[in-house]
Design an enzyme around this catalytic site. Structure first.
Site, PDB file in Angstrom:
ATOM      1  N   LYS A 210       0.841  -1.210   0.000  1.00  0.00           N
ATOM      2  CA  LYS A 210       0.000   0.000   0.000  1.00  0.00           C
ATOM      3  C   LYS A 210       0.871   1.253   0.000  1.00  0.00           C
ATOM      4  O   LYS A 210       0.688   2.155  -0.823  1.00  0.00           O
ATOM      5  CB  LYS A 210      -0.911   0.001   1.227  1.00  0.00           C
ATOM      6  CG  LYS A 210      -1.610   1.332   1.485  1.00  0.00           C
ATOM      7  CD  LYS A 210      -2.298   1.354   2.828  1.00  0.00           C
ATOM      8  CE  LYS A 210      -2.788   2.752   3.179  1.00  0.00           C
ATOM      9  NZ  LYS A 210      -3.848   3.235   2.285  1.00  0.00           N
ATOM     10  N   GLY A 603     -20.064  12.042   3.109  1.00  0.00           N
ATOM     11  CA  GLY A 603     -19.762  12.009   4.542  1.00  0.00           C
ATOM     12  C   GLY A 603     -18.359  12.446   4.897  1.00  0.00           C
ATOM     13  O   GLY A 603     -18.165  13.420   5.614  1.00  0.00           O
ATOM     14  N   ASP A 827     -37.764  -1.218  -0.573  1.00  0.00           N
ATOM     15  CA  ASP A 827     -38.373  -1.725   0.656  1.00  0.00           C
ATOM     16  C   ASP A 827     -37.622  -1.266   1.906  1.00  0.00           C
ATOM     17  O   ASP A 827     -38.162  -1.332   3.012  1.00  0.00           O
ATOM     18  CB  ASP A 827     -38.412  -3.260   0.604  1.00  0.00           C
ATOM     19  CG  ASP A 827     -39.403  -3.857   1.605  1.00  0.00           C
ATOM     20  OD1 ASP A 827     -40.448  -3.221   1.845  1.00  0.00           O
ATOM     21  OD2 ASP A 827     -39.128  -4.942   2.139  1.00  0.00           O
ATOM     22  N   HIS A 866     -12.798   7.791  -6.555  1.00  0.00           N
ATOM     23  CA  HIS A 866     -11.656   6.893  -6.437  1.00  0.00           C
ATOM     24  C   HIS A 866     -10.594   7.166  -7.496  1.00  0.00           C
ATOM     25  O   HIS A 866      -9.612   6.433  -7.605  1.00  0.00           O
ATOM     26  CB  HIS A 866     -12.119   5.438  -6.519  1.00  0.00           C
ATOM     27  CG  HIS A 866     -12.910   5.018  -5.314  1.00  0.00           C
ATOM     28  ND1 HIS A 866     -14.283   5.048  -5.286  1.00  0.00           N
ATOM     29  CD2 HIS A 866     -12.514   4.601  -4.082  1.00  0.00           C
ATOM     30  CE1 HIS A 866     -14.700   4.654  -4.096  1.00  0.00           C
ATOM     31  NE2 HIS A 866     -13.655   4.375  -3.351  1.00  0.00           N
ATOM     32  N   CYS A 898     -18.986   8.646  -3.567  1.00  0.00           N
ATOM     33  CA  CYS A 898     -18.668   8.063  -2.265  1.00  0.00           C
ATOM     34  C   CYS A 898     -17.988   9.124  -1.407  1.00  0.00           C
ATOM     35  O   CYS A 898     -17.908  10.291  -1.800  1.00  0.00           O
ATOM     36  CB  CYS A 898     -17.763   6.841  -2.469  1.00  0.00           C
ATOM     37  SG  CYS A 898     -17.845   5.629  -1.136  1.00  0.00           S
TER      38      CYS A 898
END
Length: 930
Positions: A210, A603, A827, A866, A898
């Site tokens: 990473k 967010g 729903d 992203h 996102c």
């Protein structure tokens, strides 16, 4: 806050509550038939108060004896001369009395108690297949072992050469009761062990890849630096498996971003927009496909089956010209071979590759992707030919789509593909791997009839029904790679159950054709338990990460080689808000007074280096709580002011206090445990650290109210309270496996419900409950999907069924195919749903074009967060216009795909500025049209 269990409408009664988990299955007593005498001795030593020093002396002696090896190497430890005598000092240790009748700590013995053996001296001598335990030195089981009995070979279960870093896997075996001692007889030579690993994590035990990737992307390091880190990781992985005596070690499971993208590169299937002119595909083109660049967007990214891993979706059409453009599979095989490790090269199978692809932009959506099979097989043949020339003796094709409900046309493609590859595969052993679910009967029949295939791999953890198919008919002379070690969870293996399964399979396929394997790639679990220095010791003893699962596989293979022959009350209620969504939206609009096409974000805002430093120092108690609160407050204020300057309509506080959207909540809920280095790759360089749910879940105190209230006090605009939903917390955690998942989910839902109601009382009028992973948890088999969707949707509704009509409930979902569950999404009864859309070319919108009516608010993402690419105002406006063609303007929201935590402010500010500008342009156009 109401106490757990006091209201049957909200909680289970005390009598219905589930007992707190005291010990997982893997620590229950093994049946006497296993009686691993030698293993018990060493396990006992490792579990004792002097475990490390004793085990260290044992390992030292074993290493010293390494040069004295005699006889056949396949006998492992039995070919070494080892003699060591150890004195363990007696040390009493208080223990809590367990309420679990299976807990070994609770068992007593008429003539003594477990744990009273400290102070005894024992010795073990192993020389040329001979193991003799001194009966007067150490107590054993109460049974005499006849020479040649199945239990007489248990000493082969353990090699003292196992690294101490993997010793936690050994503690899976409980201590036995003290009874009459018995001497272990002579060992008969075991047959060759057969063990296999489907795949292994790439990021490294401390996310080395990473950091290397992000350094390279930022221009701080060179391609050579990145390649060096990658090569070191591959080398350590291969050597680790070789040292653990794994027979079938995979290669080409490493990827700089994603294994499907690697296959796209191998096939030269690069979309034209990336400007590739042929030749070997390099980092620039590869990472442009994954992440986009300044001029073109990235390829679509979606979830890998029902996991939290993401893959880059191939874009194919009739005009794609395939060519052998990446020799990575062959290069990595040669790399391992140069290190002295003969591996099994792994390729994404040709049929699964096509079935996981999508028609490229401009190609008819009904285009048959399988029609390209004849065009990609020549490339596969070239790869196979090079692997054979390099010396490969096995090759593994991953064909996980075989577990899906495929029609006869798609199943026929497997027969065609492997028939055409048969001549190329001649001289190679071929393994086809399936995983993640039961394989349907028709697919099983097709698979086991394929030509040129040597072995078949099955997930026998999530696919237990496959056992019946194997028992019914398994092709004679073929290898069965039995996936009995769970590749998707971190609980230690129930070795007794696995051995029972393997014993049954051995009688069906033959002793020499059974291979012990993982259920799927270990990519989906954390890397190494040895790095968890702060985890509770008892909880740690229940766990096995990837490194430990390698040992589990080998232990099972050795054992096999040595053998001769609250929820009910919740489910009864609907937990649906009393008013329908259109009435609620009217009430909310009167209170919030939002414009047409309201703008918001999902967010999180960028997590800067300084922000991470503050959190880290506070956790390490290097700064005071007052200093920490002051720093976070300043960051929230900065984020609020920025959003006001950009003129965003519904604000967020940016989540500067949060490390991860699941971990943050798990740390404040009871029943959760956390690792330090239990990282799992999600996509590219993005890693997550899933919590461990080991007990009942409840909320001791409010979790977000303080920060959300602070943020709301800084602005007159609506401020969203940000929560993670119960299904996402469940799906992104390692979940206790001693009760149904839905029961755990209901417990989490009740905890989030308390938080929602406290936020509402604090004056937060917009609350977002993210369910990013709801679609991801959908079972692969259609017959199981309805039940999952029922309890998943119900769990979400539990969280917000008690709020007022004027409180607006949002939810968010990302990077999955949603068209097939749109009715379940409806729903859920949220007031507004924001959803990933930009990478998938508005695929989501097709469901509305086809007649599905959606009356709640919806915000299909207008740009891809992203990718570092900044979209223009015109591009965003064009996306919104496409949405307006199928959605009513009064329900449409404008937002990114996102959260923004992975981006930099230099990317976020202009992108959001363009987003707001596009919304304003369209509002003006809509007003003039009206």
């Amino acid at each position: 806050m109401k106490k757990q269990g006091t209201n049957l409408d909200r909680h289970c009664s005390p009598s219905e509550r589930l007992p707190r988990r005291t010990t997982p299955k893997s620590r229950q007593d093994l049946p006497h038939s296993l009686g691993p005498d030698t293993l018990f001795i060493v396990t006992y030593m490792l579990q004792s108060t002097q475990s490390l020093s004793v085990a260290g002396r044992m390992m030292s002696a074993a290493r010293k004896a390494h040069s004295q090896r005699v006889g056949d190497e396949s006998y492992g430890l039995n070919s070494y001369l080892y003699k060591e005598e150890v004195k363990i000092p007696h040390k009493k240790k208080k223990r809590k009395r367990s309420t679990n009748r299976h807990d070994p700590q609770r068992k007593t013995n008429e003539r003594g108690r477990v744990g009273n053996e400290c102070g005894r001296t024992w010795s073990c001598e192993i020389e040329e297949r001979h193991c003799q335990l001194e009966p007067d030195r150490f107590p054993m089981s109460d049974r005499s072992l006849p020479l040649g009995s199945p239990s007489s070979n248990r000493a082969t279960l353990l090699s003292l050469r196992v690294s101490l870093s993997l010793s936690h896997s050994l503690s899976l075996f409980p201590r036995e009761e003290e009874e009459e001692p018995v001497a272990a007889p002579l060992l008969s030579p075991p047959r060759e062990m057969a063990s296999h690993i489907v795949g292994y994590p790439r990021m490294g035990p401390k996310r080395e890849l990473k950091f290397a990737l992000e350094s390279f992307w930022d221009g701080k390091s060179s391609a050579e630096d990145l390649q060096k880190v990658a090569a070191d990781l591959r080398s350590s992985i291969w050597k680790q498996m070789a040292d653990a005596s794994i027979k079938y070690i995979p290669s080409n499971t490493f990827a700089y971003y994603d294994q499907v993208l690697d296959t796209t590169a191998m096939l030269g299937a690069v979309p034209p927009r990336y400007g590739w002119k042929g030749g070997e595909i390099g980092h620039d083109v590869y990472f442009s496909m994954a992440r986009g660049n300044a001029s073109v967007p990235a390829m679509e990214m979606t979830k890998w089956f029902d996991t939290n891993y993401h893959y880059i979706v191939p874009e194919l059409g009739p005009d794609v010209k395939f060519s052998y453009a990446s020799h990575k599979a062959v290069s990595e095989y040669k790399e391992a071979k140069a290190l002295g490790v003969n591996t099994v090269p792994v390729l994404v199978g040709p049929v699964s590759y096509l079935l996981l692809s999508k028609p490229a932009k401009g190609v008819d959506k009904n285009f048959s992707l399988l029609s390209l099979l004849g065009k990609i097989l020549p490339v596969y043949k070239e790869v196979i030919s090079e692997l054979k020339a390099a010396g490969a003796s096995w090759i593994q094709f991953d064909e996980p789509t075989l577990v899906m409900d495929l029609d006869s046309h798609k199943l026929q493609a497997f027969t065609e593909a492997y028939s055409q590859l048969e001549s190329s595969l001649s001289g190679l052993n071929v393994l086809i791997e399936t995983y993640f679910a039961d394989i349907p009967a028709e697919a099983y029949k097709v698979l086991t009839s394929l030509k040129g295939v040597t072995g078949f791999g099955f997930d026998l953890v999530r696919g237990t029904k496959t056992l019946d198919l194997i028992k019914g008919a398994f092709p004679k002379g073929k290898y069965l790679f039995a996936g009995v070690v769970d590749g998707r969870n971190i609980w230690a293996n129930d070795l007794a159950a696995s051995l029972s399964t393997l014993n049954a399979l051995e009688g069906i396929v033959g002793k020499d054709k059974l291979v012990v394997s993982t259920s799927c790639s270990l990519l989906h679990t954390a890397v190494d338990l040895v790095n968890e220095t702060k985890l509770d010791k008892e909880i740690k003893s229940w766990l096995a990460f990837a490194a430990q699962k390698v040992v589990e596989v080998n232990m099972l293979a050795k054992a096999l080689a040595g053998q001769k022959d609250e929820a009910a009350a919740l489910k009864g209620s609907d937990h649906r808000r009393a008013t329908n969504v259109s009435a609620r939206l009217d009430a909310q609009q009167k209170k919030l007074n939002l414009p047409i096409l309201p703008t918001t974000t999902i967010g999180s805002f960028p997590q800067t280096v300084e922000l991470r430093r503050v959190r880290r120092e506070y956790k390490a108690k290097k700064i005071s709580e007052d200093e920490y609160v002051k720093a976070i407050k300043e960051e929230i204020n900065k984020v609020v002011k920025l959003q006001e300057e950009l003129d965003i309509d519904v604000l967020v506080h940016g989540e500067p206090e949060r490390n991860d959207m699941v971990e943050y909540f798990g740390e404040q809920l009871s029943g959760f445990a956390f690792t330090v280095n239990g990282w799992v790759q999600s996509y590219g360089s993005r890693c997550v650290k899933p919590p461990i749910i080991y007990g009942d879940v409840s909320r001791p105190k409010p979790m977000t109210v303080f920060w959300s209230s602070m943020a709301q006090s800084m602005t007159a605009r609506p401020m969203k309270g940000m929560l993670t939903g119960p299904v996402t917390i469940l799906n992104w955690s390692f979940v206790r496996n001693d009760q149904p998942r839905f029961e755990t989910c209901y417990q989490i839902a009740l905890a989030i419900k308390d938080e929602v109601e406290d936020l509402e009382k604090a004056g937060i009028n917009v609350i977002q409950i993210d369910e990013a992973a709801l679609r991801e948890g959908l079972p692969l088999r259609k017959s199981e999907q309805a039940f999952y969707l029922e309890w998943a949707v119900h769990s979400f509704r539990i969280t917000n069924c008690g709020v007022k009509d004027t409180t607006q409930i949002h939810t968010h979902m990302c990077y999955s195919h949603f068209n097939d569950i749109i009715h379940s999404i409806i729903d859920m009864d949220a007031d507004v749903i924001t959803i990933e859309n930009s990478r998938s070319d508005e695929k989501l919108l097709s469901v509305f074009r086809e007649g599905v009516k959606y009356g709640a608010g919806i915000g299909p993402g207008v740009y891809d967060i992203h990718s570092p690419r900044i979209p223009s105002t015109e591009e965003i406006a064009d996306r919104v216009n496409k949405m307006l063609a199928v959605l009513e303007k009064n329900i449409l929201w404008v937002n990114p795909d996102c959260g923004l935590k992975t981006r930099k402010y230099t990317e976020v500010k202009p992108a959001l500025k363009n987003m707001v500008a596009a919304a304003k342009v369209l509002r003006t156009q809509l007003a003039s049209t009206k």
